[in-house]
Design an enzyme around this catalytic site. Structure first.
Site, PDB file in Angstrom:
ATOM      1  N   LYS A  15       0.935  -0.611  -0.070  1.00  0.00           N
ATOM      2  CA  LYS A  15      -0.131  -0.384  -0.392  1.00  0.00           C
ATOM      3  C   LYS A  15       1.827   1.038  -0.321  1.00  0.00           C
ATOM      4  CE  LYS A  15      -1.707  -0.750   3.916  1.00  0.00           C
ATOM      5  NZ  LYS A  15      -1.363  -2.189   4.189  1.00  0.00           N
ATOM      6  N   ARG A  92      -8.580   1.438   9.165  1.00  0.00           N
ATOM      7  CA  ARG A  92      -8.162  -0.862  10.139  1.00  0.00           C
ATOM      8  C   ARG A  92      -9.528  -0.894  10.094  1.00  0.00           C
ATOM      9  NH1 ARG A  92      -2.654   0.145   8.153  1.00  0.00           N
ATOM     10  NH2 ARG A  92      -1.698  -1.558   8.897  1.00  0.00           N
ATOM     11  N   ARG A 131      12.654  -6.184   4.365  1.00  0.00           N
ATOM     12  CA  ARG A 131      12.117  -4.509   5.068  1.00  0.00           C
ATOM     13  C   ARG A 131      12.694  -4.425   6.474  1.00  0.00           C
ATOM     14  NH1 ARG A 131       6.466  -1.742   5.839  1.00  0.00           N
ATOM     15  NH2 ARG A 131       6.230  -2.729   6.697  1.00  0.00           N
ATOM     16  N   ARG A 133      11.950  -3.319   9.178  1.00  0.00           N
ATOM     17  CA  ARG A 133      11.383  -2.468  10.154  1.00  0.00           C
ATOM     18  C   ARG A 133      11.411  -3.334  11.825  1.00  0.00           C
ATOM     19  NH1 ARG A 133       6.019   0.586   7.814  1.00  0.00           N
ATOM     20  NH2 ARG A 133       5.141  -0.557   9.750  1.00  0.00           N
ATOM     21  N   ARG A 144      -0.280  -8.928  13.059  1.00  0.00           N
ATOM     22  CA  ARG A 144      -0.858  -8.202  12.269  1.00  0.00           C
ATOM     23  C   ARG A 144      -1.742  -8.238  11.167  1.00  0.00           C
ATOM     24  NH1 ARG A 144       4.367  -5.873  10.773  1.00  0.00           N
ATOM     25  NH2 ARG A 144       3.231  -4.470   8.650  1.00  0.00           N
TER      26      ARG A 144
HETATM   27  P1  B4P Z   1       4.659  -1.857   2.993  1.00  0.00           P
HETATM   28  O1  B4P Z   1       4.059  -0.815   0.989  1.00  0.00           O
HETATM   29  O2  B4P Z   1       5.873  -0.773   3.588  1.00  0.00           O
HETATM   30  O3  B4P Z   1       3.751  -2.281   2.605  1.00  0.00           O
HETATM   31  P2  B4P Z   1       2.491  -1.754   3.487  1.00  0.00           P
HETATM   32  O4  B4P Z   1       1.163  -2.251   3.191  1.00  0.00           O
HETATM   33  O5  B4P Z   1       1.994  -0.093   3.324  1.00  0.00           O
HETATM   34  O6  B4P Z   1       2.520  -2.130   4.281  1.00  0.00           O
HETATM   35  P3  B4P Z   1       2.523  -1.838   6.438  1.00  0.00           P
HETATM   36  O7  B4P Z   1       0.196  -2.132   6.960  1.00  0.00           O
HETATM   37  O8  B4P Z   1       2.762  -2.708   7.088  1.00  0.00           O
HETATM   38  O9  B4P Z   1       2.394  -0.756   7.185  1.00  0.00           O
HETATM   39  P4  B4P Z   1       1.649   0.512   7.957  1.00  0.00           P
HETATM   40  O10 B4P Z   1       2.497   1.424   8.117  1.00  0.00           O
HETATM   41  O11 B4P Z   1       0.340   1.044   7.420  1.00  0.00           O
HETATM   42  O12 B4P Z   1       5.508  -2.848   1.493  1.00  0.00           O
HETATM   43  C1  B4P Z   1       6.272  -3.068   2.163  1.00  0.00           C
HETATM   44  C2  B4P Z   1       7.440  -4.206   1.827  1.00  0.00           C
HETATM   45  O13 B4P Z   1       7.851  -4.744   0.437  1.00  0.00           O
HETATM   46  C3  B4P Z   1       8.678  -3.375   1.018  1.00  0.00           C
HETATM   47  O14 B4P Z   1      10.025  -3.401   1.799  1.00  0.00           O
HETATM   48  C4  B4P Z   1       8.638  -2.871  -0.150  1.00  0.00           C
HETATM   49  O15 B4P Z   1       9.870  -2.410  -0.757  1.00  0.00           O
HETATM   50  C5  B4P Z   1       8.404  -4.147  -0.661  1.00  0.00           C
HETATM   51  N1  B4P Z   1       7.131  -4.327  -1.383  1.00  0.00           N
HETATM   52  C6  B4P Z   1       6.595  -3.310  -1.858  1.00  0.00           C
HETATM   53  N2  B4P Z   1       5.796  -3.611  -3.176  1.00  0.00           N
HETATM   54  C7  B4P Z   1       6.257  -4.858  -3.953  1.00  0.00           C
HETATM   55  C8  B4P Z   1       6.433  -5.820  -4.854  1.00  0.00           C
HETATM   56  N3  B4P Z   1       5.834  -5.394  -6.162  1.00  0.00           N
HETATM   57  N4  B4P Z   1       7.299  -6.909  -4.971  1.00  0.00           N
HETATM   58  C9  B4P Z   1       8.464  -6.530  -4.029  1.00  0.00           C
HETATM   59  N5  B4P Z   1       8.296  -5.992  -2.883  1.00  0.00           N
HETATM   60  C10 B4P Z   1       7.322  -5.025  -2.818  1.00  0.00           C
HETATM   61  O16 B4P Z   1       0.792  -0.032   9.223  1.00  0.00           O
HETATM   62  C11 B4P Z   1       2.040  -0.398  10.190  1.00  0.00           C
HETATM   63  C12 B4P Z   1       1.753   0.220  12.034  1.00  0.00           C
HETATM   64  O17 B4P Z   1       1.094   1.407  11.874  1.00  0.00           O
HETATM   65  C13 B4P Z   1       0.220  -1.173  12.550  1.00  0.00           C
HETATM   66  O18 B4P Z   1       0.812  -2.767  12.760  1.00  0.00           O
HETATM   67  C14 B4P Z   1      -0.472  -0.436  13.259  1.00  0.00           C
HETATM   68  O19 B4P Z   1      -0.172  -0.501  14.730  1.00  0.00           O
HETATM   69  C15 B4P Z   1      -0.085   1.431  13.320  1.00  0.00           C
HETATM   70  N6  B4P Z   1      -1.610   2.362  12.541  1.00  0.00           N
HETATM   71  C16 B4P Z   1      -1.134   2.401  11.062  1.00  0.00           C
HETATM   72  N7  B4P Z   1      -2.131   2.616  10.531  1.00  0.00           N
HETATM   73  C17 B4P Z   1      -2.913   1.920  11.814  1.00  0.00           C
HETATM   74  C18 B4P Z   1      -4.825   3.031  11.656  1.00  0.00           C
HETATM   75  N8  B4P Z   1      -5.392   3.119  10.856  1.00  0.00           N
HETATM   76  N9  B4P Z   1      -5.760   2.598  13.153  1.00  0.00           N
HETATM   77  C19 B4P Z   1      -4.466   1.892  13.910  1.00  0.00           C
HETATM   78  N10 B4P Z   1      -3.297   1.820  13.875  1.00  0.00           N
HETATM   79  C20 B4P Z   1      -2.855   1.883  12.578  1.00  0.00           C
END
Ligand code: B4P
Length: 186
Positions: A15, A92, A131, A133, A144
């Site tokens: 995302k 979420r 990644r 993190r 998660r």
């Molecule tokens: P990302 O692009 O970083 O994945 P994401 O879906 O955004 O991640 P996530 O859901 O974990 O994070 P968030 O910050 O929202 O890609 C992941 C990896 O894959 C990267 O290394 C990227 O390079 C790689 N990648 C991407 N596309 C690729 C492809 N096509 N091929 C190969 N590799 C690829 O959430 C983190 C935490 O924040 C949650 O657990 C929660 O605690 C909190 N949080 C966030 N929003 C919240 C909300 N609304 N309410 C409550 N808590 C919340």
């Protein structure tokens, strides 16, 4: 072109990766609640201190806190003349979705499209381990994914029933997935 968008999908679906690029290309406000929360943690604010332990466990930060962050950003954008936005990782759970609906009614800015990014667990886990993190170790990742299934996945039906949801296969190169998403924007 649709310009009030949200991205749904499990952790690691990409995302953030897709949202950053699309928002830059289309001049949309990119609101990632994950990034905003991590910035609060890094700044050591009261809000960040509250969020830090919750994020490290892979659970959801309180709805009130996340909603306050989103509300202030969307109101500021509306006050400065409006424009499109892309919500990445928010809402979420159903409570956040309902609150967002009320806020967007107030702003008279309805959602135009909810993009669901779909990907198998095995690929998600590999991506997140790669990644590296702070919240990307295997135990926390599995938690998660459970939180996603229990709390976030019900939003798929919620937005489907409003006729707003479109799914994309999130496997493939970043460029291929970007093309799939762009094709939905009209
Ligand atoms: P990302 O692009 O970083 O994945 P994401 O879906 O955004 O991640 P996530 O859901 O974990 O994070 P968030 O910050 O929202 O890609 C992941 C990896 O894959 C990267 O290394 C990227 O390079 C790689 N990648 C991407 N596309 C690729 C492809 N096509 N091929 C190969 N590799 C690829 O959430 C983190 C935490 O924040 C949650 O657990 C929660 O605690 C909190 N949080 C966030 N929003 C919240 C909300 N609304 N309410 C409550 N808590 C919340």
């Amino acid at each position: 072109m649709k310009q009030r968008l949200l991205f749904l999908g499990p952790p690691g679906a990409g995302k953030g990766t897709q949202a950053e690029q699309l928002a830059a290309d289309r001049n949309l406000l990119h609101l990632s609640t994950g990034d905003l929360l991590r910035a609060e943690v890094a700044a050591g604010s009261a809000l960040g201190q509250e969020a830090e332990a919750v994020m490290a466990r892979g659970e959801l930060v309180s709805d009130a806190l996340v909603l306050a962050i989103v509300r202030s950003r969307l109101e500021a954008q509306a006050a400065s003349g409006g424009g499109g936005w892309l919500l990445d990782g928010f809402p979420r759970n159903l409570a956040q979705a309902e609150s967002l609906g009320v806020l967007l009614d107030e702003l008279q800015q309805p959602i135009e499209l909810a993009v669901l990014m779909e990907l198998d667990d095995a690929v998600l886990i590999q991506r997140l381990l790669g990644r590296g993190r702070a919240d990307d170790n295997e135990t926390v990742i599995r938690h998660r994914l459970e939180v996603y299934r229990e709390q976030t996945a019900p939003l798929i039906r919620y937005y489907q029933s409003k006729g707003l949801l479109q799914a994309v296969e999130a496997n493939g190169t970043v460029e291929t997935i970007a093309e799939r998403i762009t094709a939905l924007l009209g």
